[in-house]
Design an enzyme around this catalytic site. Structure first.
Site, PDB file in Angstrom:
ATOM      1  N   PRO A  38      55.496  16.492  49.459  1.00 31.13           N
ATOM      2  CA  PRO A  38      55.741  15.269  50.239  1.00 31.13           C
ATOM      3  C   PRO A  38      54.747  14.150  49.953  1.00 31.13           C
ATOM      4  O   PRO A  38      55.103  12.970  49.958  1.00 31.13           O
ATOM      5  CB  PRO A  38      55.638  15.765  51.687  1.00 31.13           C
ATOM      6  CG  PRO A  38      56.103  17.183  51.618  1.00 31.13           C
ATOM      7  CD  PRO A  38      55.571  17.696  50.317  1.00 31.13           C
ATOM      8  N   GLY A  83      53.816  12.883  44.551  1.00 28.57           N
ATOM      9  CA  GLY A  83      54.957  12.568  43.705  1.00 28.57           C
ATOM     10  C   GLY A  83      54.463  12.139  42.335  1.00 28.57           C
ATOM     11  O   GLY A  83      54.136  12.967  41.485  1.00 28.57           O
ATOM     12  N   GLY A 114      85.753  -4.018  36.652  1.00 31.34           N
ATOM     13  CA  GLY A 114      86.029  -4.945  37.744  1.00 31.34           C
ATOM     14  C   GLY A 114      86.127  -4.237  39.084  1.00 31.34           C
ATOM     15  O   GLY A 114      85.406  -3.276  39.351  1.00 31.34           O
ATOM     16  N   GLU A 121      61.310  13.365  36.744  1.00 33.26           N
ATOM     17  CA  GLU A 121      60.524  13.661  35.534  1.00 33.26           C
ATOM     18  C   GLU A 121      59.564  12.512  35.201  1.00 33.26           C
ATOM     19  O   GLU A 121      59.193  12.316  34.036  1.00 33.26           O
ATOM     20  CB  GLU A 121      61.424  13.951  34.329  1.00 33.26           C
ATOM     21  CG  GLU A 121      62.463  15.015  34.551  1.00 33.26           C
ATOM     22  CD  GLU A 121      61.891  16.406  34.663  1.00 33.26           C
ATOM     23  OE1 GLU A 121      60.802  16.661  34.133  1.00 33.26           O
ATOM     24  OE2 GLU A 121      62.541  17.245  35.302  1.00 33.26           O
TER      25      GLU A 121
END
Length: 378
Positions: free
Chosen positions: A128, A131, A340, A364
């Site tokens: 947590p 990172g 579109g 990664e």
């Protein structure tokens, strides 16, 4: 310099393409909508030998390299990136790591099971609060009689609820400088205290299982330490080089799907009395898409070749991942634009490609982390 693929490469490509078109593409949208893990597809991939592609032959695999894996992953990801990332993590972040850094006992025990698909591997580094700053992990491993007790929570674990084996990076020397006291452990999903936590509800790759892995006083035998004690972070970084080739290959696969679908749609869709690919604005978007696709693939194949030949490749792996992921996101954006209003609906696969592409610039190592790695190696 020879850019031609060998007969072996072409066999891998053709086999993967046939599997992807027959078993993956027809189910990709349904599994995405239901957020359903592709169990049958992973089992079939194992039957084809894809999960053991990079596992040495003496342990039941094909004994092939990163370039073979890159070619395979492009085909898989062009059809279903949720299956692609599951196979990529299994091969590059677990099997290749174990084959390179594991003991003979570890390889003999686990690699045959990984090659056959009886077990699927997953990678537990992120937490947590760790990172991009991966060295900030706080999951701890305390020495006890016969092994270690692991406690902590790992985040964003691909295949977390399905994997049978995890490589877990945990702090074994809390007094060491940051990143220097981390060790790598093989943790079986069946060990007491191991559980899958929250399943993430994601924008893309919705059929891929992404969960927390909770380690609650998990006993891991000493024989399951991978590499030297307190040297696990260097294993994590080396492993990520291979992982970045895998994700760059995923980006190439999604990119190719965007181009192929755009060519098909722009040839069929007519406005002002002619196919829209006759308009320069559309034609130029596809020209750029095709050019970037070739450039990305060449960067990926070069990085894979370097790694297969035991040459330094950290910079090249990050270059491949950086360029391929950014090009993929641009291709996905343009593919939706070419379609579109139709491209904004789930009736066309480009809507899913657009969502799936976004993650290639995040996991990664995010885009700017790749730039940091590249700049430090100039």
């Amino acid at each position: 310099m020879d850019f031609a693929l060998t007969e072996e490469h072409l066999m891998i490509r053709d086999s993967a393409r046939e599997f992807a078109e027959r078993s993956l593409r027809p189910n990709a949208a349904r599994l995405d909508a239901a957020e359903e893990f592709p169990v049958d597809a992973i089992k079939e991939a194992a039957e084809h030998g894809f999960l053991g592609l990079t596992v040495p032959e003496e342990y039941g695999g094909a004994g092939l390299g990163n370039l073979h894996a890159s070619i395979l992953l492009e085909e898989i990801n062009a059809a279903d990136p949720s299956v692609g990332v599951t196979i990529s993590v299994h091969m590059s972040l677990f099997c290749s790591m174990l084959a390179k850094h594991g003991t003979e006992q570890q390889k003999s025990k686990y690699l045959p099971l990984l090659a056959s698909g009886e077990l699927v591997g997953a990678y537990c580094l992120t937490e947590p609060n760790a990172g991009s700053d991966a060295a900030a992990v706080i999951t701890k491993a305390v020495k006890v009689d016969g092994g270690y007790t692991l406690t902590g929570t790992k985040s964003w674990v691909t295949t977390g609820s399905y994997a049978g084996l995890f490589v877990v990076y945990a702090v074994t020397d809390p007094d060491a400088p940051k990143g220097k006291g981390v060790s790598a452990f093989i943790v079986e999903a069946s060990y007491d205290g191991v559980s899958a936590g929250k399943k993430e509800e994601k924008m893309g790759l919705r059929a891929s299982s992404t969960t927390e892995i909770i380690l609650d006083d998990v006993f891991v035998p000493e024989e399951n330490v991978v590499g030297e004690l307190n040297k696990g972070f260097s294993i994590a970084l080396d492993t990520l080089d291979g992982g970045r080739i895998g994700i760059a290959s995923q980006a190439v696969g999604i990119h190719r799907a965007c181009l192929e679908d755009s060519i098909k749609y722009s040839n069929q869709r007519e406005q002002f009395g002619k196919p829209i690919n006759r308009f320069q604005a559309i034609a130029f978007m596809m020209a750029d898409m095709a050019t970037d696709l070739d450039a990305a693939r060449l960067l990926v194949h070069k990085a894979a070749w370097l790694r297969d030949n035991g040459l330094p490749c950290t910079k090249e792996c990050s270059m491949a991942k950086l360029f391929a992921s950014r090009a993929c996101n641009k291709a996905a954006q343009d593919a939706v634009q070419i379609h579109g209003g139709a491209g904004y609906t789930k009736e066309f696969d480009v809507e899913r490609y657009f969502r799936d592409a976004r993650i290639t610039e995040i996991y990664e190592g995010v885009t700017d982390v790749q730039r940091i790695v590249i700049s430090r190696n100039l």
